[in-house]
Write a protein that holds these residues in place. Structure first.
Motif, PDB file in Angstrom:
ATOM      1  N   GLY A  69       9.878   6.345  -6.541  1.00  0.00           N
ATOM      2  CA  GLY A  69       9.084   7.348  -5.824  1.00  0.00           C
ATOM      3  C   GLY A  69       8.976   7.083  -4.336  1.00  0.00           C
ATOM      4  N   VAL A  70       9.153   5.848  -3.920  1.00  0.00           N
ATOM      5  CA  VAL A  70       9.057   5.529  -2.492  1.00  0.00           C
ATOM      6  C   VAL A  70      10.322   6.028  -1.781  1.00  0.00           C
ATOM      7  CG1 VAL A  70       9.010   3.656  -0.775  1.00  0.00           C
ATOM      8  CG2 VAL A  70       7.531   3.545  -2.803  1.00  0.00           C
ATOM      9  N   GLU A  71      10.139   6.790  -0.707  1.00  0.00           N
ATOM     10  CA  GLU A  71      11.268   7.283   0.088  1.00  0.00           C
ATOM     11  C   GLU A  71      11.426   6.498   1.388  1.00  0.00           C
ATOM     12  OE1 GLU A  71      13.694   9.300  -0.443  1.00  0.00           O
ATOM     13  OE2 GLU A  71      13.041   9.816  -2.460  1.00  0.00           O
ATOM     14  N   VAL A  72      10.295   6.059   1.945  1.00  0.00           N
ATOM     15  CA  VAL A  72      10.326   5.288   3.200  1.00  0.00           C
ATOM     16  C   VAL A  72       9.434   4.068   3.029  1.00  0.00           C
ATOM     17  CG1 VAL A  72       9.753   5.276   5.670  1.00  0.00           C
ATOM     18  CG2 VAL A  72      10.734   7.335   4.630  1.00  0.00           C
ATOM     19  N   ALA A  73       9.931   2.925   3.475  1.00  0.00           N
ATOM     20  CA  ALA A  73       9.124   1.703   3.458  1.00  0.00           C
ATOM     21  C   ALA A  73       9.041   1.138   4.868  1.00  0.00           C
ATOM     22  CB  ALA A  73       9.730   0.662   2.518  1.00  0.00           C
ATOM     23  N   ALA A  74       7.875   0.570   5.172  1.00  0.00           N
ATOM     24  CA  ALA A  74       7.683  -0.085   6.466  1.00  0.00           C
ATOM     25  C   ALA A  74       7.152  -1.487   6.229  1.00  0.00           C
ATOM     26  CB  ALA A  74       6.702   0.702   7.330  1.00  0.00           C
ATOM     27  N   ILE A  76      -2.058   1.640  13.494  1.00  0.00           N
ATOM     28  CA  ILE A  76      -0.589   1.736  13.449  1.00  0.00           C
ATOM     29  C   ILE A  76      -0.152   2.396  12.144  1.00  0.00           C
ATOM     30  CG2 ILE A  76       1.523   0.359  13.279  1.00  0.00           C
ATOM     31  CD1 ILE A  76       0.201  -1.627  15.260  1.00  0.00           C
ATOM     32  N   ILE A  77      -0.789   1.999  11.036  1.00  0.00           N
ATOM     33  CA  ILE A  77      -0.446   2.615   9.749  1.00  0.00           C
ATOM     34  C   ILE A  77      -0.701   4.120   9.798  1.00  0.00           C
ATOM     35  CG2 ILE A  77      -1.113   2.754   7.318  1.00  0.00           C
ATOM     36  CD1 ILE A  77      -1.555  -0.310   7.402  1.00  0.00           C
ATOM     37  N   ASP A  78      -1.824   4.528  10.421  1.00  0.00           N
ATOM     38  CA  ASP A  78      -2.129   5.966  10.555  1.00  0.00           C
ATOM     39  C   ASP A  78      -1.026   6.701  11.304  1.00  0.00           C
ATOM     40  OD1 ASP A  78      -4.426   6.107   9.126  1.00  0.00           O
ATOM     41  OD2 ASP A  78      -5.787   5.964  10.858  1.00  0.00           O
ATOM     42  N   LYS A  79      -0.593   6.090  12.419  1.00  0.00           N
ATOM     43  CA  LYS A  79       0.467   6.729  13.222  1.00  0.00           C
ATOM     44  C   LYS A  79       1.771   6.833  12.431  1.00  0.00           C
ATOM     45  CE  LYS A  79      -1.261   5.069  17.683  1.00  0.00           C
ATOM     46  NZ  LYS A  79      -1.150   3.947  18.623  1.00  0.00           N
ATOM     47  N   LEU A  80       2.111   5.747  11.754  1.00  0.00           N
ATOM     48  CA  LEU A  80       3.350   5.749  10.970  1.00  0.00           C
ATOM     49  C   LEU A  80       3.279   6.787   9.853  1.00  0.00           C
ATOM     50  CD1 LEU A  80       4.110   1.920  10.626  1.00  0.00           C
ATOM     51  CD2 LEU A  80       5.552   3.606  11.792  1.00  0.00           C
ATOM     52  N   ARG A  81       2.132   6.824   9.170  1.00  0.00           N
ATOM     53  CA  ARG A  81       1.975   7.755   8.051  1.00  0.00           C
ATOM     54  C   ARG A  81       2.168   9.191   8.515  1.00  0.00           C
ATOM     55  NH1 ARG A  81      -3.616   7.609   4.903  1.00  0.00           N
ATOM     56  NH2 ARG A  81      -4.320   7.909   7.032  1.00  0.00           N
ATOM     57  N   TYR A  82       1.570   9.529   9.664  1.00  0.00           N
ATOM     58  CA  TYR A  82       1.696  10.888  10.196  1.00  0.00           C
ATOM     59  C   TYR A  82       3.158  11.201  10.525  1.00  0.00           C
ATOM     60  CZ  TYR A  82       1.415  14.859  13.324  1.00  0.00           C
ATOM     61  OH  TYR A  82       1.623  16.084  13.910  1.00  0.00           O
ATOM     62  N   THR A  83       3.838  10.263  11.209  1.00  0.00           N
ATOM     63  CA  THR A  83       5.213  10.517  11.625  1.00  0.00           C
ATOM     64  C   THR A  83       6.150  10.585  10.417  1.00  0.00           C
ATOM     65  OG1 THR A  83       4.720   9.289  13.636  1.00  0.00           O
ATOM     66  CG2 THR A  83       7.031   9.724  13.201  1.00  0.00           C
ATOM     67  N   VAL A  84       5.941   9.685   9.453  1.00  0.00           N
ATOM     68  CA  VAL A  84       6.770   9.716   8.252  1.00  0.00           C
ATOM     69  C   VAL A  84       6.571  11.029   7.514  1.00  0.00           C
ATOM     70  CG1 VAL A  84       7.130   8.663   5.976  1.00  0.00           C
ATOM     71  CG2 VAL A  84       6.913   7.198   7.998  1.00  0.00           C
ATOM     72  N   SER A  85       5.309  11.508   7.432  1.00  0.00           N
ATOM     73  CA  SER A  85       5.039  12.757   6.707  1.00  0.00           C
ATOM     74  C   SER A  85       5.792  13.921   7.351  1.00  0.00           C
ATOM     75  CB  SER A  85       3.540  13.044   6.684  1.00  0.00           C
ATOM     76  OG  SER A  85       3.094  13.521   7.954  1.00  0.00           O
ATOM     77  N   GLN A  86       5.914  13.898   8.678  1.00  0.00           N
ATOM     78  CA  GLN A  86       6.652  14.968   9.369  1.00  0.00           C
ATOM     79  C   GLN A  86       8.144  14.921   9.105  1.00  0.00           C
ATOM     80  OE1 GLN A  86       5.383  14.900  13.571  1.00  0.00           O
ATOM     81  NE2 GLN A  86       4.265  16.735  12.938  1.00  0.00           N
ATOM     82  N   HIS A  87       8.655  13.740   8.790  1.00  0.00           N
ATOM     83  CA  HIS A  87      10.092  13.605   8.564  1.00  0.00           C
ATOM     84  C   HIS A  87      10.461  13.678   7.085  1.00  0.00           C
ATOM     85  CE1 HIS A  87      10.079  12.298  12.762  1.00  0.00           C
ATOM     86  NE2 HIS A  87      11.381  12.554  12.743  1.00  0.00           N
ATOM     87  N   ARG A 143       0.861  -1.200   0.000  1.00  0.00           N
ATOM     88  CA  ARG A 143       0.000   0.000   0.000  1.00  0.00           C
ATOM     89  C   ARG A 143       0.890   1.240   0.000  1.00  0.00           C
ATOM     90  NH1 ARG A 143      -3.783  -1.317   4.932  1.00  0.00           N
ATOM     91  NH2 ARG A 143      -4.618   0.756   4.508  1.00  0.00           N
ATOM     92  N   TYR A 144       0.404   2.273  -0.695  1.00  0.00           N
ATOM     93  CA  TYR A 144       1.182   3.504  -0.844  1.00  0.00           C
ATOM     94  C   TYR A 144       0.441   4.665  -0.198  1.00  0.00           C
ATOM     95  CZ  TYR A 144       3.599   0.676  -4.286  1.00  0.00           C
ATOM     96  OH  TYR A 144       4.295  -0.333  -4.893  1.00  0.00           O
ATOM     97  N   PHE A 145       1.208   5.517   0.471  1.00  0.00           N
ATOM     98  CA  PHE A 145       0.661   6.704   1.121  1.00  0.00           C
ATOM     99  C   PHE A 145       1.554   7.900   0.769  1.00  0.00           C
ATOM    100  CE2 PHE A 145      -0.166   2.955   3.696  1.00  0.00           C
ATOM    101  CZ  PHE A 145      -1.542   3.001   3.855  1.00  0.00           C
ATOM    102  N   LEU A 146       1.086   9.095   1.143  1.00  0.00           N
ATOM    103  CA  LEU A 146       1.883  10.326   0.975  1.00  0.00           C
ATOM    104  C   LEU A 146       2.349  10.464  -0.478  1.00  0.00           C
ATOM    105  CD1 LEU A 146       4.044   9.968   4.235  1.00  0.00           C
ATOM    106  CD2 LEU A 146       1.878  11.201   3.978  1.00  0.00           C
ATOM    107  N   ASP A 147       1.415  10.384  -1.394  1.00  0.00           N
ATOM    108  CA  ASP A 147       1.712  10.517  -2.828  1.00  0.00           C
ATOM    109  C   ASP A 147       2.761   9.519  -3.299  1.00  0.00           C
ATOM    110  OD1 ASP A 147      -0.081  12.690  -3.032  1.00  0.00           O
ATOM    111  OD2 ASP A 147       1.501  14.059  -2.313  1.00  0.00           O
ATOM    112  N   GLY A 148       2.693   8.315  -2.761  1.00  0.00           N
ATOM    113  CA  GLY A 148       3.595   7.262  -3.224  1.00  0.00           C
ATOM    114  C   GLY A 148       4.978   7.320  -2.611  1.00  0.00           C
ATOM    115  N   ARG A 149       5.180   8.195  -1.614  1.00  0.00           N
ATOM    116  CA  ARG A 149       6.515   8.301  -1.013  1.00  0.00           C
ATOM    117  C   ARG A 149       6.693   7.349   0.175  1.00  0.00           C
ATOM    118  NH1 ARG A 149       7.324  14.307   0.512  1.00  0.00           N
ATOM    119  NH2 ARG A 149       5.124  14.023   1.077  1.00  0.00           N
ATOM    120  N   PHE A 150       5.573   6.831   0.704  1.00  0.00           N
ATOM    121  CA  PHE A 150       5.623   5.912   1.848  1.00  0.00           C
ATOM    122  C   PHE A 150       4.894   4.624   1.472  1.00  0.00           C
ATOM    123  CE2 PHE A 150       3.766   4.918   6.282  1.00  0.00           C
ATOM    124  CZ  PHE A 150       4.865   4.140   6.626  1.00  0.00           C
ATOM    125  N   ALA A 151       5.600   3.509   1.548  1.00  0.00           N
ATOM    126  CA  ALA A 151       5.004   2.213   1.190  1.00  0.00           C
ATOM    127  C   ALA A 151       4.973   1.314   2.425  1.00  0.00           C
ATOM    128  CB  ALA A 151       5.806   1.545   0.077  1.00  0.00           C
TER     129      ALA A 151
END
Ligand SMILES: [Mn+2]
Length: 332
Positions: free
Chosen positions: A265-270, A319-330, A226-234
């Motif tokens: 395009g992915v910058e961070v993966a979890a 958990i995905i919501d929390k990670l997405r928020y924290t990754v977006s801040q970084h 699954r991709y979030f943050l415009d494809g930058r977080f997978a």
């Protein structure tokens, strides 16, 4: 190979002196770090073979189960869980930045001080110099240091020693692709290849082969990226149900997180591995724009800037919501 024609990192300790001390021994135990990798096992085995050839009665220990990808190494059957040689003159730790890295064997090593000679041969800058004789030189793989030590021992590097050392070089260097791979790594590898190291067999065993259960789990996991943050977080999720349906165990998921990170395009993966009900082991990887050590730190974990981990509890979607928020801040 030790620096010939290349710049050498500064080292703590005197490898020549260590070689002289080791040659005087009648018995020794080699300690490798818990949850072993190719560098600690390869370096430990190479030193085991070399010291045995010098007439030193040797043991090699590791507190964990040895992953079967290392079973092809000659001499691996000698690895014991605990030392049995009561009167061993020396304890030698390889590839371990501190005694705790030896796992359950750390206690043995600590207790040996004063009673036996202790040696610590490592390549981690964070090494605590915990032994009587320490040699710490930062380089891509500790097997480079062990290769130099074996040369100083005057032992010829035969095929078995070369295979063991090459395994450490290949695994710790990401198959010669990490940023710390320099000329010395290739010069050492060149000498090991000349001595008969078989990179095809090593590469097949440590990087390419896998069980059918892992292949099945891999396919199911990656079809659900699954991709979030415009494809930058997978994100990939491996549930207990997926594990049992595929017949794979948790250790089979090692390396899974690298695949979503490789996507353009992915910058961070979890990778979220469900280790218990509502309990997830999170592995985080970054291509470089985000510091995943800081991201893992928000949740009580840590590691390195590009590779970190933490434990998280609760519902997977929360958990995905929390990670997405924290990754977006970084990422901004
Ligand atoms: Mn290492």
């Amino acid at each position: 190979m030790n620096g010939a024609g290349g710049k050498m990192q500064k080292a703590a300790g005197d490898l020549q002196k260590i070689a002289e001390e080791l040659k005087k021994l009648r018995s020794a135990v080699i300690f490798t770090h818990t949850r072993p990798d190719g560098d600690t096992l390869g370096g430990g085995l190479a030193l085991f073979l070399a010291l045995s050839r010098c007439g030193v009665r040797c043991e090699i220990c590791n507190d964990s189960d040895i992953p079967d990808k290392f079973f092809f190494l000659k001499g691996i059957e000698n690895v014991k869980k605990f030392p049995t040689e009561e009167n061993a003159e020396a304890y030698i730790a390889v590839d371990s930045s501190e005694e705790a890295r030896l796992g359950e064997l750390g206690e043995f090593f600590s207790r040996a001080k004063g009673k036996r000679l202790t040696f610590n041969i490592d390549h981690h800058i964070s090494n605590t110099l915990y032994a009587r004789f320490n040699y710490v030189r930062q380089c891509a793989a500790n097997c480079q240091n062990i290769a130099a030590l074996i040369r100083l021992l005057g032992v010829e590097t035969d095929k078995d020693i070369a295979d063991a050392l090459m395994t450490g070089l290949m695994t710790d260097s990401g198959n010669f692709s990490h940023s710390d791979v320099d000329g010395e790594v290739f010069r050492t590898a060149g000498l090991l290849a000349d001595a008969g190291a078989d990179v095809d067999t090593i590469g097949y065993n440590v990087f390419r082969r896998q069980s059918a259960a892992r292949a099945l789990l891999y396919g199911r996991t990656m079809s659900g990226i699954r991709y979030f943050l415009d494809g930058r977080f997978a994100v990939i999720v491996i549930t207990r149900e997926m594990l049992s349906a595929s017949g794979a165990d948790q250790s089979a998921t090692e390396g899974f997180v690298d695949f979503p990170l490789s996507v353009d395009g992915v910058e961070v993966a979890a990778a979220m591995l469900e280790v218990n009900f509502r309990r997830f082991k999170i592995s985080l990887r970054s291509k470089g724009k985000a510091n995943v050590n800081a991201i893992a730190g928000v949740f009580g974990g840590g590691g390195h800037i590009l590779a970190s981990g933490c434990m998280m509890f609760g519902d997977a979607e929360e958990i995905i919501d929390k990670l997405r928020y924290t990754v977006s801040q970084h990422l901004d």
